[in-house]
Design a protein around this motif. Structure first.
Motif, PDB file in Angstrom:
ATOM      1  N   GLU A  14       0.844  -1.180   0.000  1.00 29.78           N
ATOM      2  CA  GLU A  14       0.000   0.000   0.000  1.00 29.78           C
ATOM      3  C   GLU A  14       0.885   1.238   0.000  1.00 29.78           C
ATOM      4  N   ASP A  15       0.537   2.205  -0.866  1.00 30.00           N
ATOM      5  CA  ASP A  15       1.218   3.496  -0.858  1.00 30.00           C
ATOM      6  C   ASP A  15       0.181   4.602  -1.022  1.00 30.00           C
ATOM      7  N   ASP A  16       0.600   5.794  -1.414  1.00 35.09           N
ATOM      8  CA  ASP A  16      -0.322   6.930  -1.515  1.00 35.09           C
ATOM      9  C   ASP A  16      -1.292   6.838  -2.686  1.00 35.09           C
ATOM     10  N   THR A  17      -1.065   5.949  -3.641  1.00 37.77           N
ATOM     11  CA  THR A  17      -1.919   5.873  -4.822  1.00 37.77           C
ATOM     12  C   THR A  17      -2.696   4.568  -4.964  1.00 37.77           C
ATOM     13  N   ARG A  18      -2.232   3.505  -4.307  1.00 36.55           N
ATOM     14  CA  ARG A  18      -2.928   2.223  -4.477  1.00 36.55           C
ATOM     15  C   ARG A  18      -2.548   1.240  -3.381  1.00 36.55           C
ATOM     16  N   HIS A  20      -2.423  -3.308  -3.002  1.00 41.58           N
ATOM     17  CA  HIS A  20      -2.507  -4.520  -3.806  1.00 41.58           C
ATOM     18  C   HIS A  20      -2.314  -5.756  -2.936  1.00 41.58           C
ATOM     19  N   THR A  27      -6.537  -5.083  -6.527  1.00 40.91           N
ATOM     20  CA  THR A  27      -5.850  -3.798  -6.546  1.00 40.91           C
ATOM     21  C   THR A  27      -6.886  -2.716  -6.282  1.00 40.91           C
ATOM     22  N   LEU A  29      -7.386   1.422  -6.091  1.00 35.40           N
ATOM     23  CA  LEU A  29      -6.766   2.688  -6.480  1.00 35.40           C
ATOM     24  C   LEU A  29      -7.483   3.821  -5.775  1.00 35.40           C
ATOM     25  N   TRP A  30      -6.740   4.809  -5.309  1.00 39.49           N
ATOM     26  CA  TRP A  30      -7.371   5.983  -4.740  1.00 39.49           C
ATOM     27  C   TRP A  30      -6.804   7.218  -5.417  1.00 39.49           C
ATOM     28  N   HIS A  31      -7.698   8.153  -5.681  1.00 39.19           N
ATOM     29  CA  HIS A  31      -7.352   9.370  -6.407  1.00 39.19           C
ATOM     30  C   HIS A  31      -7.759  10.569  -5.571  1.00 39.19           C
ATOM     31  N   GLY A  32      -6.830  11.205  -4.950  1.00 37.24           N
ATOM     32  CA  GLY A  32      -7.114  12.431  -4.219  1.00 37.24           C
ATOM     33  C   GLY A  32      -7.590  12.186  -2.808  1.00 37.24           C
TER      34      GLY A  32
END
Length: 62
Positions: A14-18, A20, A27, A29-32
């Motif tokens: 896990e990181d700031d964008t997704r 898995h 997977t 995904l996160w946006h904003g």
């Protein structure tokens, strides 16, 4: 950490964008930033007319 939706464990990656999970092939995904209740407040001018009705498949207006 975010929970895997297909297993009772946290996502291994896990990181700031997704996030898995290789084990379950998931997977996310996160946006904003997360959505807040203020994001759903109505616009001050509002809509004057209802949206058009959906057309039935295979039918044409002519």
């Amino acid at each position: 950490m975010t929970q895997c939706p297909k297993g009772a464990h946290e996502l291994p990656y896990e990181d700031d964008t997704r996030g898995h999970c290789d084990e379950h092939g998931v997977t996310l995904l996160w946006h904003g930033p997360p959505i807040t209740p203020e994001d759903f407040t109505p616009e001050p001018h509002g809509r004057r007319f209802p949206p058009p009705a959906p057309r039935a498949l295979g039918r044409h207006p002519h």
